[in-house]
Design an enzyme around this catalytic site. Structure first.
Site, PDB file in Angstrom:
ATOM      1  N   GLY A 190      -2.652  -0.264  17.892  1.00 31.00           N
ATOM      2  CA  GLY A 190      -2.963  -0.533  16.496  1.00 31.00           C
ATOM      3  C   GLY A 190      -2.130   0.342  15.572  1.00 31.00           C
ATOM      4  CG  ASP A 192       0.115   6.003  11.455  1.00 26.67           C
ATOM      5  OD1 ASP A 192       0.564   7.100  11.832  1.00 26.67           O
ATOM      6  OD2 ASP A 192      -0.717   5.894  10.533  1.00 26.67           O
ATOM      7  CE  LYS A 239      -2.212   1.853   3.584  1.00 26.75           C
ATOM      8  NZ  LYS A 239      -3.227   2.129   4.631  1.00 26.75           N
TER       9      LYS A 239
END
Length: 319
Positions: free
Chosen positions: A290, A220, A66
């Protein structure tokens, strides 16, 4: 190669599809049947970020990448700030098989990972959901959380409170009472989702009571932080991938401070496969970091491609 435009994704991939795909991915990772390649993330200036997430899933027969990032000026252009595209390849030959619009897929898979952590780690009697952050992704997070648990009410906080009414609309759509609260009142929540792009922690240890589950979904990249290190240090830690958690995820700051080690963090996939029991007591604070792994993107993109082929949709091109 099949091109699946962004405009088709909403009709091809549901929230349940994303949940199932992400669960299968985490399980494959836990069984060492799939792994992510090192992440490339670059700051382009003025808040813009660009990078690549990629991996190989032998169990699912998926290889891909991605490419995309965050471009904060996009809303003024009438497009979403997050822009990404997923490319799939045949793992045996390396030939490209698909190019898939990745914006909605990213939102769906991120929310699915959060919901998985809530379903597996929050106390069964959890009834109050806390939301820290009210941007574009927050609505997806709230809807996904409502699919796995029954909540009595939702409380929310955002640095820019004028954005909270949009989140309240999503709660109303789900039939849930919503209240905007100061961060101190997050202590009323049984589970808290943080979904911000903050460079500094907003949720502190004093804002969280014993027995709470945290799904920290916004960090992230190096430098981002949603939760203070003292809270990370007192929680039992889970993640999508340990290597990312300690380098670009929420654990990076506690790791740098010497408060946690990589060995303190459990992959959520281990809970899904039964290798780890997950929550150990009603008083334990659990935290899912996450970070977002490339294999999640490949899994949901593969669903989109399969559905598009079944329905004769997309654009077939020869390279």
């Amino acid at each position: 190669m099949l091109i699946v435009p962004e405009a088709l994704i909403a009709d091809l991939v549901s929230a349940q599809d994303a949940y199932d795909a992400v669960a299968a991915t985490f399980a494959a990772m836990a069984r060492d049947q799939a792994y992510n390649f090192p992440v490339v993330r670059e700051a382009l200036g003025e808040g813009r970020q660009y990078g690549f997430k990629s991996g190989l899933d032998r169990a699912g027969g998926m290889l891909g990448v991605k490419a995309g990032g965050y471009f904060p000026g996009n809303m003024a252009r009438g497009i979403t700030n997050h822009q990404s595209t997923v490319y799939l390849f045949d793992p045996d030959s390396g030939r490209p098989t698909a190019m898939v619009g990745g914006n909605l897929l990213t939102a769906l898979r991120t929310a699915a990972a959060s919901a998985l952590s809530i379903d597996r780690l929050a106390r069964r009697e959890a009834r109050v959901l806390g939301m820290v952050g009210a941007g574009h992704q927050a609505g997806f997070q709230l809807r996904a959380a409502a699919r796995v648990r029954q909540w009595d009410r939702v409380i929310g906080w955002n640095l820019h409170p004028e954005m909270l009414p949009k989140l309240a609309e999503v709660a109303a759509e789900l039939g849930l009472p919503f209240e905007a609260v100061p961060l101190e009142r997050m202590a009323e929540a049984d589970a808290i989702i943080t979904i911000t792009s903050s460079p500094a922690a907003s949720l502190m240890a004093g804002h969280v009571r014993a027995g709470t589950h945290l799904a920290c979904m916004g960090t992230d990249t190096k430098g981002k932080q949603e939760v203070e290190t003292a809270l990370v240090a007192k929680a039992r830690l889970f993640t999508d991938e340990v290597a990312q958690s300690v380098t670009i995820g929420e654990a990076q700051h506690a790791m740098a401070a010497g408060l946690v080690a990589a060995g303190d963090i459990t992959p959520l996939g281990a809970v899904l496969t039964g290798a780890d029991a997950g929550r150990r007591s009603a008083e334990e604070i659990t935290l899912f970091d996450g970070t977002g792994v490339g294999l999640q993107d490949l899994a949901v993109a593969a669903v989109a491609v399969a559905r598009a082929r079944e329905r004769g949709l997309g654009i077939e091109v020869a390279l």
